[in-house]
Design a protein around this motif. Structure first.
Motif, mmCIF file in Angstrom:
data_model
loop_
_atom_site.group_PDB
_atom_site.id
_atom_site.type_symbol
_atom_site.label_atom_id
_atom_site.label_comp_id
_atom_site.label_asym_id
_atom_site.label_seq_id
_atom_site.Cartn_x
_atom_site.Cartn_y
_atom_site.Cartn_z
ATOM 1 N N SER A 166 0.824 -0.874 0.221
ATOM 2 C CA SER A 166 -0.077 0.080 0.166
ATOM 3 C C SER A 166 0.648 1.421 0.052
ATOM 4 N N GLN A 167 0.579 1.798 1.012
ATOM 5 C CA GLN A 167 1.487 3.375 1.257
ATOM 6 C C GLN A 167 3.279 3.152 0.869
ATOM 7 N N GLY A 168 2.483 2.084 1.999
ATOM 8 C CA GLY A 168 4.734 1.524 2.036
ATOM 9 C C GLY A 168 5.425 1.300 0.564
ATOM 10 N N GLY A 169 4.588 1.116 -0.747
ATOM 11 C CA GLY A 169 4.846 0.951 -1.971
ATOM 12 C C GLY A 169 6.242 1.861 -2.300
ATOM 13 N N LEU A 170 4.888 2.921 -2.083
ATOM 14 C CA LEU A 170 5.629 4.402 -2.437
ATOM 15 C C LEU A 170 6.395 4.949 -1.556
ATOM 16 N N ILE A 171 7.247 4.712 -0.317
ATOM 17 C CA ILE A 171 8.160 4.936 0.568
ATOM 18 C C ILE A 171 9.423 4.482 -0.133
ATOM 19 N N CYS A 172 8.603 2.755 -0.979
ATOM 20 C CA CYS A 172 9.816 1.536 -1.555
ATOM 21 C C CYS A 172 10.299 2.664 -2.596
ATOM 22 N N ARG A 173 9.645 2.966 -3.189
ATOM 23 C CA ARG A 173 10.122 4.277 -4.310
ATOM 24 C C ARG A 173 11.229 5.330 -4.004
ATOM 25 N N GLY A 174 10.150 5.941 -2.964
ATOM 26 C CA GLY A 174 11.144 6.994 -2.983
ATOM 27 C C GLY A 174 12.700 6.372 -2.297
ATOM 28 N N LEU A 175 13.254 5.725 -1.423
ATOM 29 C CA LEU A 175 14.258 4.951 -1.610
ATOM 30 C C LEU A 175 14.969 4.265 -2.229
ATOM 31 N N LEU A 176 14.489 3.381 -3.381
ATOM 32 C CA LEU A 176 15.129 3.283 -4.685
ATOM 33 C C LEU A 176 14.929 3.982 -5.762
ATOM 34 N N GLN A 177 14.936 5.004 -5.489
ATOM 35 C CA GLN A 177 15.336 6.323 -6.132
ATOM 36 C C GLN A 177 16.243 7.528 -6.014
ATOM 37 N N THR A 178 16.352 7.436 -4.231
ATOM 38 C CA THR A 178 17.098 8.526 -3.208
ATOM 39 C C THR A 178 18.400 7.503 -3.357
ATOM 40 N N MET A 179 18.640 6.362 -3.583
ATOM 41 C CA MET A 179 19.133 5.397 -2.782
ATOM 42 C C MET A 179 20.755 5.963 -3.791
ATOM 43 N N PRO A 180 21.674 6.126 -4.009
ATOM 44 C CA PRO A 180 22.970 5.390 -5.436
ATOM 45 C C PRO A 180 23.090 4.263 -5.126
ATOM 46 N N ASP A 181 23.487 3.712 -3.968
ATOM 47 C CA ASP A 181 24.104 2.118 -3.823
ATOM 48 C C ASP A 181 23.444 1.577 -3.416
ATOM 49 N N HIS A 182 22.115 1.847 -3.681
ATOM 50 C CA HIS A 182 20.944 0.397 -3.346
ATOM 51 C C HIS A 182 21.266 -0.873 -4.080
ATOM 52 N N ASN A 183 21.363 -2.029 -2.993
ATOM 53 C CA ASN A 183 21.504 -3.340 -3.915
ATOM 54 C C ASN A 183 19.789 -4.484 -3.803
#
Length: 296
Positions: free
Chosen positions: A105-122
């Motif tokens: 739900s809303q968490g999916g948008l939070i995760c998109r925020g994480l994915l788009q703003t973390m240059p070194d996510h894995n």
């Protein structure tokens, strides 16, 4: 004794795969990080944890206990930062193998925020479970509880103000009849979609495309996400006709990498009838058919 050595070595080689399997079956499973939705907490995901443990024993599953219940109304960028601080150590411990994000739900948008703003996510696979990825526009029980004097056609008057943007749900309220105001005022979804000039757009797109796979799950009987196709990146036009993902500007202009991911075959979409919004993470059939295979 010399002659027996090749035979012993042969027996050992035959047994080695079985021994490795017996020692730790969990070695092949990446850590799973679960982010809850509006008015949820980690306690709501007991069934999901059970399903994962039964299908993939030994998997390291973390259901983040942050911004629970009413705290989930906090602005989404604030939540993104909080979840980022909690998730980053898990990602670092996973190393090159990476992690999976399962966000409801809303968490999916939070995760998109994480994915788009973390240059070194894995993050290997991002599973978006009934999440309003293109926003929300519809009367639901949640809205009537939060804003009893406002309904669908009038909520923009509150949401598209400085005060309104302090509520998470207003951060992704997307009124198709007032698109221009939404683009100018939205603190979260509009910049995340690069629907207006965003200085970080190029970097955010590059970060998003680090994903190997994105799984989008939703269905027509959801009852909360409106239109339900928002869970598949579809949304209303100005006539409230739903246009699917490929007809959305964010896809056609590839503003944050959606079209690029689709072109490389990295998006899987599931439309599941008969599931109401609060049951997506507790429905075993949804888990078996739409989630289980991606958590390896």
């Amino acid at each position: 004794m010399t002659a027996s050595r090749p035979k012993a070595l042969q027996t050992f080689c035959l047994l080695l795969p079985l021994l490795v399997w017996m020692v730790d079956r969990s070695l092949c499973y990446k850590p799973v990080i679960v982010v809850h939705g509006l008015f949820d907490s980690s306690a709501n995901f007991k069934n999901l944890l059970q399903y994962i443990n039964e299908s993939h024993p030994g998997t390291n599953v973390t259901v983040l206990d942050l911004f629970d219940n009413k705290e989930s109304l906090q602005p989404l960028w604030k939540q993104v930062q909080g979840f980022k601080e909690a998730i980053y150590p898990i990602m670092q411990n996973a190393g090159r193998d990476g992690v999976h994000l399962l966000c409801y739900s809303q968490g999916g948008l939070i995760c998109r925020g994480l994915l788009q703003t973390m240059p070194d996510h894995n993050v290997d696979t991002f599973i978006s479970l009934s999440s309003p990825q293109m926003g929300q526009y519809g009367d639901t029980d949640y809205l009537r509880y939060l804003f009893p004097t406002y309904v669908k056609s009038n909520l923009y008057r509150l949401c598209y103000t400085q005060m309104g943007q302090t509520f998470s749900i207003c951060n992704f309220w997307n009124d198709p009849h007032h698109h221009g105001i939404y683009v100018n005022v939205s603190d979260f979804l509009a910049p995340l979609n690069s629907e207006r000039p965003e200085p970080n757009a190029t970097d955010w797109k590059k970060n998003f495309l680090r994903l190997r796979k994105m799984v989008l799950i939703g269905g027509p009987d959801d009852g909360v996400i409106t239109p339900w196709e928002s869970s598949h990146f579809g949304f209303y036009d100005e006539n409230e006709t739903v246009l699917e993902m490929k007809y959305q500007m964010v896809y056609q202009d590839d503003t944050f990498g959606l079209r690029s991911m689709d072109y490389r075959g990295a998006i899987t979409v599931y439309g599941v009838p008969g599931v109401v919004h609060t049951m997506w993470h507790s429905n075993q059939t949804v888990f078996k058919n739409c989630i289980e295979k991606w958590l390896t």
